[in-house]
Write a protein that holds these residues in place. Structure first.
Motif, PDB file in Angstrom:
ATOM      1  N   ALA A   9       4.146  24.740   5.196  1.00 41.99           N
ATOM      2  CA  ALA A   9       3.181  24.239   6.182  1.00 41.99           C
ATOM      3  C   ALA A   9       1.849  23.930   5.523  1.00 41.99           C
ATOM      4  O   ALA A   9       1.222  22.906   5.822  1.00 41.99           O
ATOM      5  N   TYR A  10       1.399  24.788   4.617  1.00 41.99           N
ATOM      6  CA  TYR A  10       0.140  24.521   3.915  1.00 41.99           C
ATOM      7  C   TYR A  10       0.250  23.296   3.011  1.00 41.99           C
ATOM      8  O   TYR A  10      -0.680  22.496   2.923  1.00 41.99           O
ATOM      9  N   VAL A  11       1.364  23.137   2.338  1.00 38.89           N
ATOM     10  CA  VAL A  11       1.547  21.969   1.469  1.00 38.89           C
ATOM     11  C   VAL A  11       1.585  20.694   2.302  1.00 38.89           C
ATOM     12  O   VAL A  11       0.971  19.682   1.939  1.00 38.89           O
ATOM     13  N   THR A  12       2.274  20.727   3.431  1.00 34.66           N
ATOM     14  CA  THR A  12       2.335  19.562   4.311  1.00 34.66           C
ATOM     15  C   THR A  12       0.957  19.208   4.849  1.00 34.66           C
ATOM     16  O   THR A  12       0.574  18.034   4.883  1.00 34.66           O
ATOM     17  N   ARG A  13       0.197  20.221   5.247  1.00 31.66           N
ATOM     18  CA  ARG A  13      -1.155  19.973   5.735  1.00 31.66           C
ATOM     19  C   ARG A  13      -2.031  19.370   4.649  1.00 31.66           C
ATOM     20  O   ARG A  13      -2.811  18.448   4.889  1.00 31.66           O
ATOM     21  N   PHE A  14      -1.902  19.876   3.430  1.00 30.09           N
ATOM     22  CA  PHE A  14      -2.677  19.351   2.308  1.00 30.09           C
ATOM     23  C   PHE A  14      -2.339  17.893   2.042  1.00 30.09           C
ATOM     24  O   PHE A  14      -3.233  17.068   1.861  1.00 30.09           O
ATOM     25  N   VAL A  15      -1.048  17.557   2.039  1.00 28.59           N
ATOM     26  CA  VAL A  15      -0.629  16.188   1.748  1.00 28.59           C
ATOM     27  C   VAL A  15      -1.077  15.241   2.856  1.00 28.59           C
ATOM     28  O   VAL A  15      -1.566  14.139   2.590  1.00 28.59           O
ATOM     29  N   ILE A  16      -0.937  15.641   4.100  1.00 29.05           N
ATOM     30  CA  ILE A  16      -1.311  14.778   5.217  1.00 29.05           C
ATOM     31  C   ILE A  16      -2.812  14.518   5.231  1.00 29.05           C
ATOM     32  O   ILE A  16      -3.262  13.405   5.496  1.00 29.05           O
ATOM     33  N   ARG A  17      -3.599  15.504   4.900  1.00 30.88           N
ATOM     34  CA  ARG A  17      -5.046  15.297   4.887  1.00 30.88           C
ATOM     35  C   ARG A  17      -5.495  14.415   3.742  1.00 30.88           C
ATOM     36  O   ARG A  17      -6.580  13.844   3.787  1.00 30.88           O
ATOM     37  N   ARG A  18      -4.682  14.283   2.701  1.00 30.13           N
ATOM     38  CA  ARG A  18      -5.068  13.456   1.561  1.00 30.13           C
ATOM     39  C   ARG A  18      -4.639  12.011   1.715  1.00 30.13           C
ATOM     40  O   ARG A  18      -5.095  11.163   0.967  1.00 30.13           O
ATOM     41  N   LEU A  19      -3.785  11.700   2.666  1.00 29.47           N
ATOM     42  CA  LEU A  19      -3.371  10.315   2.871  1.00 29.47           C
ATOM     43  C   LEU A  19      -4.492   9.570   3.584  1.00 29.47           C
ATOM     44  O   LEU A  19      -4.946   9.992   4.646  1.00 29.47           O
ATOM     45  N   PRO A  20      -4.960   8.463   3.030  1.00 27.09           N
ATOM     46  CA  PRO A  20      -6.108   7.782   3.637  1.00 27.09           C
ATOM     47  C   PRO A  20      -5.778   7.102   4.969  1.00 27.09           C
ATOM     48  O   PRO A  20      -6.662   6.903   5.782  1.00 27.09           O
ATOM     49  N   VAL A  21      -4.530   6.778   5.197  1.00 25.95           N
ATOM     50  CA  VAL A  21      -4.173   6.062   6.421  1.00 25.95           C
ATOM     51  C   VAL A  21      -4.033   7.033   7.597  1.00 25.95           C
ATOM     52  O   VAL A  21      -4.437   6.740   8.711  1.00 25.95           O
ATOM     53  N   ILE A  22      -3.509   8.241   7.338  1.00 26.70           N
ATOM     54  CA  ILE A  22      -3.211   9.173   8.405  1.00 26.70           C
ATOM     55  C   ILE A  22      -4.377  10.144   8.645  1.00 26.70           C
ATOM     56  O   ILE A  22      -4.890  10.278   9.741  1.00 26.70           O
ATOM     57  N   GLY A  23      -4.774  10.880   7.606  1.00 22.64           N
ATOM     58  CA  GLY A  23      -5.709  11.983   7.764  1.00 22.64           C
ATOM     59  C   GLY A  23      -7.132  11.563   7.725  1.00 22.64           C
ATOM     60  O   GLY A  23      -8.049  12.245   7.982  1.00 22.64           O
TER      61      GLY A  23
ATOM     62  N   LEU B 255       0.825  -1.200   0.000  1.00 18.43           N
ATOM     63  CA  LEU B 255       0.000   0.000   0.000  1.00 18.43           C
ATOM     64  C   LEU B 255       0.865   1.258   0.000  1.00 18.43           C
ATOM     65  O   LEU B 255       0.654   2.170  -0.807  1.00 18.43           O
ATOM     66  N   TYR B 256       1.851   1.315   0.871  1.00 23.54           N
ATOM     67  CA  TYR B 256       2.711   2.497   0.942  1.00 23.54           C
ATOM     68  C   TYR B 256       3.589   2.624  -0.300  1.00 23.54           C
ATOM     69  O   TYR B 256       3.873   3.729  -0.746  1.00 23.54           O
TER      70      TYR B 256
END
Length: 97
Positions: free
Chosen positions: A83-97, A26-27
């Motif tokens: 910081a905004y790019v990191t927040r965007f990426v983290i929220r799009r990961l199905p496992v984390i966000g 998956l990763y």
């Protein structure tokens, strides 16, 4: 005694097959998709280039640059963007966000 060891081995093998190997694939798929998507978007011209950014920032007058330097714009703006790019990426990961 052999039954206990066999049962423990089955539990360990089941854990490895269900969680470790599945998460690895998956990763790996997520990593491959993100790297290919970013290179595709860069080739398509979606992201701004350094030349376009420097030309747009070159239009700012000296009086505005004084206040931007006074408030630390050259240090703060990259931090905010990352910081905004990191927040965007983290929220799009199905496992984390």
């Amino acid at each position: 005694m052999f039954g206990i060891l066999l049962s423990a081995g089955n539990v360990l093998l089941g854990f490895v097959l269900r969680s470790v190997i599945a998460k690895f694939f998956l990763y790996f798929a997520l990593y491959f998709f993100v790297t290919e998507a970013v290179s595709f978007l860069q080739a398509a011209g979606v992201f701004p280039t350094a030349a376009s950014l420097s030309s747009s920032l070159g239009a700012i007058g000296a009086d505005a640059w004084y206040f931007l330097d006074l408030f630390g714009f050259s240090t703060g703006a990259p931090m905010i963007v990352s910081a905004y790019v990191t927040r965007f990426v983290i929220r799009r990961l199905p496992v984390i966000g």
